[in-house]
Design an enzyme around this catalytic site. Structure first.
Site, PDB file in Angstrom:
ATOM      1  CE  LYS A   1       6.846  10.929   4.500  1.00 11.84           C
ATOM      2  NZ  LYS A   1       5.691  11.787   4.785  1.00 11.84           N
TER       3      LYS A   1
ATOM      4  CE  LYS B   1       1.793   8.775  -2.119  1.00  9.71           C
ATOM      5  NZ  LYS B   1       1.569   9.642  -0.934  1.00  9.71           N
TER       6      LYS B   1
ATOM      7  NE  ARG C   1       0.656  17.191  -3.249  1.00  6.77           N
ATOM      8  CZ  ARG C   1       0.269  17.975  -2.256  1.00  6.77           C
ATOM      9  NH1 ARG C   1       0.071  19.262  -2.472  1.00  6.77           N
ATOM     10  NH2 ARG C   1       0.071  17.483  -1.045  1.00  6.77           N
TER      11      ARG C   1
ATOM     12  CG  ASP D   1       7.074  14.290   2.847  1.00  6.89           C
ATOM     13  OD1 ASP D   1       7.012  13.162   2.305  1.00  6.89           O
ATOM     14  OD2 ASP D   1       6.685  14.500   4.008  1.00  6.89           O
TER      15      ASP D   1
END
Length: 432
Positions: free
Chosen positions: A208, A196, A282, A278
């Site tokens: 965030k 990632k 994945r 957020d």
């Protein structure tokens, strides 16, 4: 700050009582002595090095007996910091240990510096190019690569990387790097590494708070760690073919950013509804895992700073490990033990794969409200993009990659933990 070279020596005797009970360091006119009286001697050396650095001592010489490879490395791990210059005159080591130390200094320091770099200085394409530069510096003749970026990702159906990265002015990038020291273009691929590489994570529209965003330059820690691991394995003599996939993007807010309720359609036929922008890591990893699965390699490892849940479980001391393959998971834990790094296996079961319900797609990118095992369900999400997920696949949630503030063993910033373990595992797998 003194500019004189301070001599550092090791002792297995306790310090004079005047230094305090269980004192770790003492000083005299000869320099600083580190007192190794606990069972964790490498940890003691690392903590002592932090104390020495904290006193403003930046130039040292490791003197006397006891300074082997691991002792020298432990000192550097604690002595090194994210700002200012430090120098060490190393103790004499056997040639093979000296070479190993030099490779660690080159490669793991690259990992730490890369993770610590401001997001303004390290975008998706720069991360990919820097990874290429590192691997070429180690074994350029064995390296070939392809960079796919921007609209080309959309046209080639890398839907996750493109969707996450399209909201940034800096184009998303997929690096596909082939380390093939065999010289045979038809050689089988022993392992695939998928990292990632989110070079900054604002959270997107699931924005965030500042307290959770201020360290998000480090959200590419998985990509840096696996790049370093492959480089270190190559430096240690890896002779098998490995492919590295870095899934690189910024996760930003803009008029072009992806939104809650969007549905991503992946090349393997899976559809994913976005219920949290957020949970983007994945989404980009899924593209890399699809490519990795197509190689039919017996080993796939992905690494990502994926969930806060892993940090809640383990703090910043351990990396979290997930796998359906007990034998392979134990092999990684054995490698971690050999390399003096900390990993801890967390649960991943078949039922976690069904805890991502969506009303409009096959999968949700976050678990349903009734399912609170966030790190496990994130790993389960990834398993849907690994063809043979029950065997030969490891997921590392990099909870020990970065520290927001200094502790007694580490300066603030990146740790480099995990590089040695994955390199060790690659070499162990190559021997099978």
């Amino acid at each position: 700050m003194t500019t004189e070279i301070m001599q550092i020596s090791l002792s297995h005797n306790p310090a004079d009582a005047r230094w305090g009970e269980k004192a770790l360091i003492s000083t005299n006119d000869q320099g600083v002595t580190i007192h190794l009286t606990s069972h964790d001697q490498l940890g003691g050396i690392q903590r002592a090095a932090r104390k020495i650095d904290g006193q403003g001592i930046k130039q040292v010489k490791l003197a006397g007996e006891g300074w082997g490879l691991e002792q020298s490395w432990a000192f550097w791990q604690g002595f090194r910091g994210p700002k200012g210059q430090r120098s060490v005159v190393w103790a004499e080591l056997p040639a093979n240990e000296k070479t190993e130390l030099e490779q660690r200094l080159k490669i793991i320091d690259w990992v730490r510096d890369t993770i610590n770099a401001p997001a303004e200085d390290l975008g998706p394409e720069q991360l990919a190019k820097n990874a290429i530069d590192l691997l070429c510096a180690v074994s350029c003749d064995a390296v070939s690569y392809r960079i796919t970026k921007g609209e080309d990702l959309r046209e080639q159906n890398y839907a996750g990387i493109y969707t996450v990265g399209r909201g940034s002015d800096r184009a998303p990038v997929l690096l596909a790097l082939d380390y093939n020291p065999t010289g045979n273009p038809d050689a089988p691929v022993m392992a695939c590494l998928v990292g990632k590489g989110i070079t900054f994570d604002s959270g997107g529209y699931s924005l965030k708070q500042s307290a959770f965003m201020d360290s998000m330059k480090s959200d590419m820690g998985g990509a840096a760690t696996l790049t370093g691991a492959l480089a270190l394995a190559a430096a240690r003599g890896l002779k098998e073919r490995v492919k590295l996939y870095l899934c690189c993007a910024d996760n930003m807010v803009s008029g072009n950013a992806f939104k809650l309720g969007d549905i991503i359609r992946y090349r393997n036929g899976k559809t994913v509804e976005i219920m949290n922008t957020d949970a983007e890591g994945r989404l980009v990893l899924a593209d890399g895992l699809i490519d990795a699965s197509e190689q039919n390699a017996p080993l796939i490892i992905d690494a990502a700073t994926l969930t806060g849940a892993a940090k809640t479980a383990l703090g910043n001391d351990y990396h979290a490990l997930f796998s359906f393959d007990d034998e392979l998971a134990q092999a990684l834990l054995n490698s971690a033990h050999s390399e003096h790094e900390l990993f801890w296996r967390l649960p991943l079961a078949e039922f976690h794969r069904s805890q991502l319900p969506s009303n409009f797609a096959e999968l949700n990118n976050v678990a349903g409200g009734a399912y609170s095992a966030g790190a496990s369900t994130a790993a389960a999400f990834l398993s849907h993009f690994v063809k043979n997920y029950q065997q030969g696949w490891l997921h590392i949630d990099c909870s020990a990659t970065y520290r927001k503030s200094a502790v007694d063993q580490w300066s603030a910033g990146a740790t480099g933990l995990g590089v040695r373990t994955v390199a060790n595992l690659l070499l162990a797998q190559a021997k099978q």
